[in-house]
Design an enzyme around this catalytic site. Structure first.
Site, short mmCIF file in Angstrom:
data_model
loop_
_atom_site.label_atom_id
_atom_site.label_comp_id
_atom_site.label_asym_id
_atom_site.label_seq_id
_atom_site.Cartn_x
_atom_site.Cartn_y
_atom_site.Cartn_z
N CYS A 1 2.17 0.89 -9.20
CA CYS A 1 3.21 1.53 -8.39
C CYS A 1 4.55 1.58 -9.10
O CYS A 1 5.39 2.41 -8.78
CB CYS A 1 3.36 0.82 -7.06
SG CYS A 1 4.08 -0.81 -7.21
N GLY B 1 0.81 -1.21 0.00
CA GLY B 1 0.00 0.00 0.00
C GLY B 1 0.84 1.26 0.00
O GLY B 1 1.97 1.26 -0.49
N THR C 1 2.75 4.83 1.61
CA THR C 1 3.77 5.09 2.62
C THR C 1 3.17 5.50 3.95
O THR C 1 3.62 5.04 5.01
CB THR C 1 4.73 6.18 2.11
OG1 THR C 1 5.32 5.74 0.88
CG2 THR C 1 5.83 6.45 3.12
N VAL D 1 0.20 4.86 5.34
CA VAL D 1 -0.40 3.73 6.04
C VAL D 1 0.68 2.70 6.38
O VAL D 1 0.59 2.00 7.39
CB VAL D 1 -1.53 3.11 5.21
CG1 VAL D 1 -2.14 1.92 5.94
CG2 VAL D 1 -2.59 4.14 4.93
N GLY D 2 1.70 2.61 5.54
CA GLY D 2 2.82 1.73 5.86
C GLY D 2 3.43 2.09 7.21
O GLY D 2 3.82 1.20 7.99
N GLU E 1 5.58 -3.12 1.07
CA GLU E 1 5.68 -2.87 -0.37
C GLU E 1 4.93 -1.58 -0.67
O GLU E 1 3.71 -1.55 -0.72
CB GLU E 1 5.09 -4.05 -1.15
CG GLU E 1 5.85 -5.35 -1.00
CD GLU E 1 7.23 -5.29 -1.65
OE1 GLU E 1 7.47 -4.40 -2.47
OE2 GLU E 1 8.07 -6.15 -1.32
#
Length: 554
Positions: free
Chosen positions: A298, A242, A244, A246-247, A264
């Site tokens: 992406c 997903g 950055t 939320v990462g 990722e």
């Protein structure tokens, strides 16, 4: 191909806010001419939203899967192979259903659905099944003199209970591929598909239990509430695809339990072109990489760096190629997806509006279909709005630069990209970019295709992610390398090691130091070739001697 997700939030729509809503860039594709599935709602703009996910007690599901692992259900190679073979059968028996789900969710053409998801999953799984025994067997590294009598082993242990959070722009591939790797490594798995890809999420939730062990492999449907609840539980490994922002949330939740993660993510992937390339082929490869899934990928080329001379040639070729691919009116082409929702259409429209004076090709849009034509911008500057964030749509800006050194400086002034694309015939330019830039991957003279090489680990660096997978790297990602030293009670071994015991003396110290000293004898790398040479020479000598003896007899 990570995805960042948001939802429409107009007053007349059903409000479904994904946990990834806080990310400014969305990833996915449009829903057009779809069928409402049970448990889903059609919004006023035609988007399907999964407002009623199948209720699941998440705590019970987590405990159920963990219990399966603790009982040793998932660890045997027999169980792993059985599950992977069942997954292969699921792909085969539901081939058309998978293509159909992707069409419903993304308006994905059959060709893109098959090549980018269905067949990709099948090929990766076949590769995993072929090498499973080899990957899983204990490794026996080289030993030093001090351990010459010992057994030195590295065991490939599963982590335990794995959580995999998928994305909706490639809703089957980005969920099921890492799941297969986790199963191959012997883990219990909980998968969380994106609720924005309604048909794909429902396919996974309904189909997986028919083929796989439902005690050890569990699907959790839902949105932000379910994801937040999942992250409150302790997992042994978390794999997230997903955005950055939320990462960072996932990473923060994982650190509370010191849980290892693979993230990722994404970023603005640059493309550099010099004047040595085949311009027609280069243009085709860049345009294809940009406009599959209507740019919502992406690893799509985000922007181009080249001289103004190359820029003009690129645009000239692009006009012809886009017409060949999508016809006079690309909106009528069955091969172009649509933007996922109104909110992201508005975001991309605002980028177009801010770049009106830079449009060289395209620039058309239709809010009713959430259609944006393949668009190329020229003479873009670093300060333009289009260069602020990952575009994640069918807009390709070209930033003029003077040379490769300026391009490298431009790239290095920004966050590390997920992939860097380089188009040049010059080996010294290849070396320059390889040594002086950092990116998750580097692809020379093509786009996207590196993603399909199973022997190349795929993953980001810095803001574009951490960890990697694909092929054996998927197995290794979900595997803990457990080191093991095995000694016996033989008298000679105890005698050699007795110098470690008190009382300490200089003599004991010198003896132990001598045993521990690293010794590197001649390399045995070429021994097999030497043996074959010697064998061949011996055979040749024997034949010659036999012929000589036979001649003397005559």
């Amino acid at each position: 191909m990570p995805a960042r997700t948001e939802q429409d939030a107009s007053a007349s729509d059903v409000h479904v806010i994904d946990i990834e809503d806080i990310e400014p860039v969305d990833k996915g594709a449009a829903v057009i001419d779809v069928h409402i599935v049970e448990g889903a709602t059609m919004t006023t703009n035609g988007t399907i939203t999964n407002t009623k996910p199948k209720p699941v007690n998440i705590s019970e599901a987590v405990e159920k899967a963990r219990d399966a692992f603790n009982r040793g259900v998932t660890k045997s190679l027999e169980w792993r192979r059985k599950q992977l073979n069942a997954l292969a059968r699921m792909y085969k028996e539901n081939y058309n259903a998978m293509v159909d789900a992707l069409q419903k969710d993304l308006r994905r053409s059959k060709t893109e659905a098959v090549l980018l998801e269905v067949e990709y999953l099948i090929n990766d799984l076949n590769n995993t099944l072929y090498y499973l025994d080899e990957w899983a067997k204990p490794e026996r590294p080289s030993k030093t003199f001090v351990n010459i009598l010992d057994d030195v082993v590295i065991y490939n242990d599963p982590y335990g209970l794995v959580l995999i959070i998928g994305a909706w722009n490639y809703p089957l591939q980005l969920l099921l591929l890492p799941m297969a790797g986790a199963i191959a490594a012997g883990n219990a798995v909980i998968v969380k598909p994106s609720e924005l890809a309604v048909a794909s999420a429902r396919f996974v939730a309904e189909t997986l239990p028919k083929y796989l062990d439902s005690d050890a492999i569990i699907t959790i449907e839902g949105g932000p509430e379910e994801t937040t609840e999942l992250l409150k539980h302790r997992f042994d490994y978390i794999f997230y695809t997903g955005g950055t922002n939320v990462g960072r949330i996932v990473y923060s939740a994982a650190t509370k339990n010191l849980t290892p993660v693979t993230l990722e993510l994404g970023g603005k992937s640059p493309t550099y072109i010099d004047n040595t390339v085949d311009m027609e082929v280069t243009t085709k490869r860049i345009l294809w990489g940009k406009f599959i899934n209507v740019g919502q990928t992406c690893i799509a080329p985000d922007y181009i760096l080249c001289t103004k001379e190359i820029q003009d040639k690129f645009v000239e070729h692009a006009k012809k190629i886009l017409k060949e691919w999508y016809g006079e009116d690309p909106q009528k082409s069955p091969d172009l997806c649509r933007i996922i929702n109104d909110r992201h259409f508005s975001r991309i429209q605002s980028l177009l509006d801010a770049s009106k004076d830079k449009i060289a090709i395209g620039g058309k849009s239709d809010p009713q279909e959430r259609y944006v034509s393949p668009t190329i911008l020229t003479n873009v500057s670093a300060n333009d709005k289009i260069m602020e964030d990952e575009i994640f749509g069918p807009i390709l800006p070209i930033v003029p630069i003077e040379n490769a050194y300026e391009a490298i400086k431009f790239i290095n002034a920004r966050e590390h990209p997920l992939v860097l694309y380089l188009f040049s015939k010059q080996k010294n330019i290849h070396k320059l970019f390889t040594e002086q830039t950092r990116s998750g991957s580097l692809c020379v003279n093509d786009t996207i295709m590196f993603y399909g090489v199973d022997t190349l680990p795929f993953g980001g660096v810095g803001n574009s992610g951490m960890g990697a997978y694909h092929g054996k790297a998927s197995f290794d990602t979900f595997t803990h390398k457990k080191s093991c030293l095995v000694k016996d009670f033989a008298a000679i071994g105890e005698k050699l090691a007795s110098g470690r015991y008190p009382p300490y003396t200089d003599g004991k110290l010198n003896f132990i130091s001598t045993l521990m000293r690293k010794r590197h004898g001649p390399s045995l790398k070429f021994l097999p070739y030497l043996v074959m040479f010697a064998l061949g020479a011996g055979v040749a000598y024997g034949i010659t001697a036999w012929q000589k003896a036979a001649a003397e007899d005559v």
